[in-house]
Design a protein around this motif. Structure first.
Motif, PDB file in Angstrom:
ATOM      1  N   SER A  92     -31.456   7.311  17.334  1.00 27.33           N
ATOM      2  CA  SER A  92     -30.865   6.966  16.045  1.00 27.33           C
ATOM      3  C   SER A  92     -31.620   7.586  14.870  1.00 27.33           C
ATOM      4  O   SER A  92     -31.081   7.713  13.767  1.00 27.33           O
ATOM      5  CB  SER A  92     -30.820   5.447  15.874  1.00 27.33           C
ATOM      6  OG  SER A  92     -32.137   4.902  15.925  1.00 27.33           O
ATOM      7  N   GLN A  93     -32.880   7.978  15.100  1.00 29.03           N
ATOM      8  CA  GLN A  93     -33.693   8.581  14.041  1.00 29.03           C
ATOM      9  C   GLN A  93     -33.788  10.101  14.169  1.00 29.03           C
ATOM     10  O   GLN A  93     -34.506  10.745  13.396  1.00 29.03           O
ATOM     11  CB  GLN A  93     -35.095   7.974  14.071  1.00 29.03           C
ATOM     12  CG  GLN A  93     -35.142   6.471  13.844  1.00 29.03           C
ATOM     13  CD  GLN A  93     -36.548   5.911  13.915  1.00 29.03           C
ATOM     14  OE1 GLN A  93     -37.527   6.615  13.651  1.00 29.03           O
ATOM     15  NE2 GLN A  93     -36.662   4.636  14.276  1.00 29.03           N
ATOM     16  N   LYS A 148     -24.936  11.634  25.237  1.00 29.14           N
ATOM     17  CA  LYS A 148     -25.574  11.390  23.943  1.00 29.14           C
ATOM     18  C   LYS A 148     -26.285  12.648  23.441  1.00 29.14           C
ATOM     19  O   LYS A 148     -26.255  12.949  22.239  1.00 29.14           O
ATOM     20  CB  LYS A 148     -26.567  10.232  24.060  1.00 29.14           C
ATOM     21  CG  LYS A 148     -25.909   8.875  24.221  1.00 29.14           C
ATOM     22  CD  LYS A 148     -26.935   7.745  24.144  1.00 29.14           C
ATOM     23  CE  LYS A 148     -26.269   6.390  24.211  1.00 29.14           C
ATOM     24  NZ  LYS A 148     -27.210   5.276  23.966  1.00 29.14           N
TER      25      LYS A 148
END
Length: 421
Positions: free
Chosen positions: A176-177, A216
């Motif tokens: 997410s970062q 992902k």
């Protein structure tokens, strides 16, 4: 598949009787099959046929130079996680441009060692590491090629101690970062971002967790390219499991793994790296031990071996299963006995198996631990001042000792007594 089979009633390593090796080097010892190492590497290499790729052997699985040289001669790269492993790879003749440096705690000394010796890429695990790597490389007048390891928060469904892709694990940066961290990386002077790295764990026995992670990564690749980053390489790690208990395990094949990679990230045009270790080395090695005593307990029989937890720690550390077989092939219809199979170390944890059904054995009999080639010798120690056991490599009908057993004098001479004693 391996090359440890019974012939004429005797277990062989390729064309060499295991008992012949035992007579020459003593027990316990590790023995590896060149044919099995070769075949398993080739299965991965063939699985990625048609893609620009490099199979980087994760040498933490088994790092003897003879094994490294065998694989390097086949075209393998190496995945290292320490300065010592880097030095081993170079000593074995692996060029720096085929070495990938992974690991969460690279020191400045290790970074300098790899930059000066040559490196394919650093797999960066954290923002502090990225800053130090940039500083060190810039100070040396170099630019370090990097991928950034992302943690995809995927449950590998494996043993908790070898799961590496969940949010609570110490590995990588949260996916997410990733956009922010890649933007920060682009502004640093000593590094050049070339790709993405992901690795979710070891001994995976199904493909679904890999697919979740790779999808992902594919999405992140497209996002980062939109942000202006040049993503040309994907390091997809390793972790494919092997069948330790032959009766009930059937992990996916390398061909299935390769097909999954092509299906999930093949459209991105990236060079692919994978880092298998266990599947290449695991079934390529045996630990061979002798029975010292057969002991009758209150309600069980103990098979006491000369091999111990310091030689093969996986059962004590992970409750790991290894098939244990007699080196002399049992006769059809032989008597089966339930044994607790233990070593001589003064720890109750020095237990390899409980209630294991085996042919009836006597003192002096040889037994072999199957699938012991990965995380066996490399995790061994000299606990109880027990010498590290020899490692032997077999090729066809001949064998060579590739790590000798040290003498007690050699072990003890490493100690230094202070002058005041």
């Amino acid at each position: 598949m391996d090359h440890f089979l019974y012939r004429n009633g005797a277990l062989h390593a390729e064309d060499v009787p295991v008992a012949e090796i035992a007579a020459a080097v003593g027990t316990p010892f590790y023995v590896y099959s060149t044919a099995t190492l070769t075949r398993h590497f080739q299965l991965f290499d063939e699985a990625l046929d048609g893609m620009d790729h490099l199979v980087c052997y994760a040498m933490k699985a088994a790092s003897n130079q003879a094994i490294l040289r065998t694989l390097a001669d086949l075209g393998a790269g190496m995945d290292v996680v320490s300065g010592g492993e880097y030095a081993r790879a170079r000593a074995a003749g692996v060029p720096g441009d085929r070495i990938v440096f992974s690991g969460v705690g690279k020191t400045r000394a290790e970074i300098i060692q790899a930059l000066e010796g040559g490196i394919r890429q650093f797999n960066v695990e954290s923002e502090p590491e990225m800053a130090v790597l940039s500083e060190v490389a810039h100070g040396l007048g170099k630019v370090a090629p990097i991928t950034i390891r992302v943690n995809p928060d995927v449950d590998a469904r494996t043993h908790a101690k070898i799961s590496t892709g969940k949010s609570e694990n110490k590995f990588g940066i949260p996916i997410s970062q990733a956009r922010r961290v890649y933007a920060d990386a682009a502004a640093l002077p000593g590094i050049k971002v070339i790709g993405i790295d992901v690795h979710i764990g070891s001994q995976l026995t199904e493909l679904e967790p890999f697919e979740m992670a790779f999808r992902k990564v594919a999405e992140l690749t497209q996002t980062l390219r939109t942000d202006g980053h040049e993503i040309t390489r994907l390091d997809l790690g390793g972790g494919l499991g092997i069948p330790y208990a032959r009766s009930n395990e059937a992990p996916p094949l390398p061909a299935d793994f390769g097909a999954l990679i092509k299906r999930t990230v093949g459209h991105l045009g990236c060079e692919i790296e994978i880092e298998p270790g266990r599947l290449i080395a695991g079934n390529a090695g045996l630990l061979v031990s002798s029975v010292i005593y057969v002991k009758q307990g209150e309600d069980r029989q103990f098979l006491i071996l000369d091999g111990a937890m310091n030689d093969l720690i996986r059962p004590a550390m992970y409750d790991a299963w290894h098939d244990i077989v007699a080196v002399e092939e049992p006769e059809p219809g032989h008597e089966q006995v339930a044994y607790d199979i233990v070593g001589p170390v003064c720890e109750s944890g020095d237990t390899f198996a409980k209630g294991r059904m085996m042919p009836k054995l006597q003192a002096g009999a040889l037994v072999a631990f199957r699938s012991a080639g990965a995380y066996g010798a490399v995790m061994s120690s000299e606990y109880n001042t027990r010498p590290l056991v020899p490692e032997v490599l077999v090729k066809d009908d001949h064998f060579a000792v590739i790590r000798p057993r040290p003498t007690f004098d050699e072990i003890i001479s490493r100690d230094t007594i202070p002058e005041w004693l």
